[in-house]
Design an enzyme around this catalytic site. Structure first.
Site, PDB file in Angstrom:
ATOM      1  N   GLU A  38      24.124 -64.125 -25.348  1.00 18.18           N
ATOM      2  CA  GLU A  38      25.127 -63.253 -24.718  1.00 18.18           C
ATOM      3  C   GLU A  38      26.413 -64.078 -24.509  1.00 18.18           C
ATOM      4  OE1 GLU A  38      23.763 -62.276 -20.782  1.00 18.18           O
ATOM      5  OE2 GLU A  38      25.295 -60.748 -20.439  1.00 18.18           O
ATOM      6  N   LYS A 109      26.854 -53.445 -23.095  1.00 21.37           N
ATOM      7  CA  LYS A 109      25.756 -53.631 -22.125  1.00 21.37           C
ATOM      8  C   LYS A 109      25.733 -52.523 -21.071  1.00 21.37           C
ATOM      9  CE  LYS A 109      23.863 -57.375 -19.209  1.00 21.37           C
ATOM     10  NZ  LYS A 109      24.103 -58.763 -18.765  1.00 21.37           N
ATOM     11  N   CYS A 142      20.582 -59.021 -22.365  1.00 24.05           N
ATOM     12  CA  CYS A 142      20.073 -59.694 -21.172  1.00 24.05           C
ATOM     13  C   CYS A 142      19.427 -58.761 -20.150  1.00 24.05           C
ATOM     14  CB  CYS A 142      21.172 -60.558 -20.562  1.00 24.05           C
ATOM     15  SG  CYS A 142      20.479 -61.887 -19.543  1.00 24.05           S
TER      16      CYS A 142
HETATM   17  C1  ACM Z   1      22.237 -61.392 -17.320  1.00 24.65           C
HETATM   18  O1  ACM Z   1      22.186 -60.183 -17.544  1.00 24.65           O
HETATM   19  N1  ACM Z   1      23.098 -62.179 -17.949  1.00 24.65           N
HETATM   20  C2  ACM Z   1      21.334 -62.005 -16.354  1.00 24.65           C
END
Ligand code: ACM
Length: 264
Positions: A38, A109, A142
């Site tokens: 990420e 995201k 993530c």
């Molecule tokens: C995250 O979502 N970077 C913990």
């Protein structure tokens, strides 16, 4: 099909250095699909919205995208990478899927973690699956792992492989991905980062490493160390993810009973 991850520690704000590091590390790799962390080009711990916007890039014209397009074309591979995406005055924590002919898709995201909620706009793309010929890829980023709906949605849409760029700080994800793969009968590639960031007087964030690949039977195919770089590649048959049968009486997707779940 050869799939892998490249775990490393991006340096905050050093976009060109981080890109060059990836370029050097992927130059000798033999893989069809590589997953990067990420926010691989910028680092993670932003301290303001302005800083996130300044370091972010437009897709597909930004420097990380252009470099990944070159690498993908040279190597004939697909790459999934997390980056800060600028769209007008908004910034998304995105993952891009890039193939030899260019950008195939962008995922923004959905579930923002901790202070990401201050810098980034919640994703608006939903969960999409991309057929690259050899496999169908589902993208998540993530903290999405914490919401089983993310992996489930991708699996129900036909994903064979969950491509999961990460900057994990909580300890549970590597083990949780075994369950995500078991319950959905899919492969996963979680590419995490290592090192720590401690910026602007904020609490130190230590990233846990332990990038991991898992099979549809929950077998661990590779796990990286907590510290240090690791580039790992394993050979898989992605079609194994299309068999959802647990035994002669239970097909894990046929056996679902959505009318009993009463979701929302
Ligand atoms: C995250 O979502 N970077 C913990």
């Amino acid at each position: 099909m050869k799939i892998g991850y490249y775990q490393f520690a991006p340096i905050f704000g050093e976009v060109e250095k981080n890109i060059n590091r990836v370029r050097a590390s992927l130059s000798s790799v033999d893989a069809d699909l590589m997953v990067l962390p990420e926010l691989f080009s910028t680092g993670y711990q932003f301290v303001s919205r302005e800083e996130a916007l300044e370091l972010s890039e437009e897709v597909p014209t930004g420097p990380a995208c252009r470099a990944l397009m070159e690498i993908a074309a040279e190597k004939g591979m697909h790459i999934v990478a997390g980056l800060a995406e600028r769209a007008g005055d908004r910034c998304y924590n995105s993952a891009v899927l890039i193939g030899p002919k260019g950008v195939i898709g962008t995922y923004r995201k959905t579930h923002l973690f901790f202070e990401e909620t201050l810098w980034f706009t919640p994703g608006d793309t939903g969960f999409n699956v991309y057929n690259i010929g050899t496999a169908r890829l589902g993208l998540m980023v993530c903290f999405d792992w914490y919401f089983p709906e993310a992996a489930r949605t991708l699996a129900l849409k036909g994903a064979d492989i969950l491509c999961h760029p990460s900057n994990l700080v909580l300890p549970n994800c590597p083990d949780a991905m075994i369950t995500r793969c078991l319950e959905n009968r899919v492969f996963s590639v979680t590419c995490n980062r290592t090192g720590y960031e401690e910026r602007g007087g904020k609490p130190r964030l230590t990233f846990i490493g332990k990038s991991r690949m898992v099979s549809p039977r929950g077998e661990i195919l590779a796990t990286a160390p907590t510290d240090g770089d690791e580039l790992a590649v394993v050979e898989i048959d992605p079609l194994r993810a299309r068999d959802k049968g647990l035994n002669v009486h239970n097909d894990l997707f046929q056996a679902r009973r959505p009318e009993m779940y009463d979701l929302k």
